[in-house]
Enzyme design. Structure first.
Site, short mmCIF file in Angstrom:
data_model
loop_
_atom_site.label_atom_id
_atom_site.label_comp_id
_atom_site.label_asym_id
_atom_site.label_seq_id
_atom_site.Cartn_x
_atom_site.Cartn_y
_atom_site.Cartn_z
N HIS A 1 -4.13 12.71 -95.95
CA HIS A 1 -4.18 11.49 -95.12
C HIS A 1 -4.00 9.88 -96.06
O HIS A 1 -4.99 10.04 -96.73
CB HIS A 1 -5.51 11.24 -94.05
CG HIS A 1 -5.47 12.23 -93.10
ND1 HIS A 1 -5.07 12.11 -92.00
CD2 HIS A 1 -5.81 13.58 -93.23
CE1 HIS A 1 -5.36 13.40 -91.33
NE2 HIS A 1 -6.03 14.16 -92.09
N HIS B 1 -2.76 18.89 -95.66
CA HIS B 1 -2.18 17.44 -95.80
C HIS B 1 -3.00 16.50 -96.30
O HIS B 1 -4.16 16.71 -96.08
CB HIS B 1 -1.58 17.12 -94.33
CG HIS B 1 -2.77 17.26 -93.24
ND1 HIS B 1 -2.98 18.68 -92.79
CD2 HIS B 1 -3.43 16.58 -92.56
CE1 HIS B 1 -3.86 18.50 -91.84
NE2 HIS B 1 -4.18 17.26 -91.60
N ASP C 1 1.17 9.45 -88.86
CA ASP C 1 0.43 10.13 -87.96
C ASP C 1 0.52 9.67 -86.63
O ASP C 1 0.64 8.53 -86.29
CB ASP C 1 -1.28 10.00 -88.40
CG ASP C 1 -2.06 11.01 -87.60
OD1 ASP C 1 -2.00 11.09 -86.29
OD2 ASP C 1 -2.85 11.75 -88.28
#
Length: 119
Positions: free
Chosen positions: A104, A102, A32
């Site tokens: 994480h 997505h 990220d």
């Protein structure tokens, strides 16, 4: 595959730079750019699925694969034994910023409670 594109699609297709840690025919995993923890990796389907709400029953294997990639990356990043968190946000109230599903993977220090409960 949908014709629309997202920031993540550009990363998957290597049209935008990213620190890619893993890629196969189904998913791409990369760090990220605004990490919330010492380890913050995104695991993204290679085809555009905008939100959790857009998953189909045929995507069961894809979602399982995303989780297994995340657990492998947790081991590789050295956070598996101490613990980590997997998060999927959905739409605005869920905190989803990029309209591309997505997962994480976050860890590397104590993460605290998932939600702050009002008193």
């Amino acid at each position: 595959m949908e014709r629309e594109s997202s920031l993540f699609t550009q990363i998957i297709q290597r049209q935008r730079p990213a620190d890619i840690l893993y890629q196969d025919e189904q998913v791409t995993a990369f760090r990220d750019i605004a990490p919330a923890a010492p380890v913050h990796v995104l695991i993204v389907p290679n085809r555009l699925i905008k939100t959790l709400n857009d998953l189909q029953s045929s995507d069961t294997g894809l979602v399982g694969h995303m989780v297994l990639v995340a657990t492998d990356l947790a081991r590789q990043q050295g956070i598996a034994d101490d613990g980590y968190r997997l998060i999927i946000n959905c739409n605005q109230h869920g905190g989803q910023v990029v309209p591309h599903l997505h997962l994480h993977l976050v860890g590397g220090h104590p993460l605290g409670p998932l939600l702050n409960h009002p008193d």
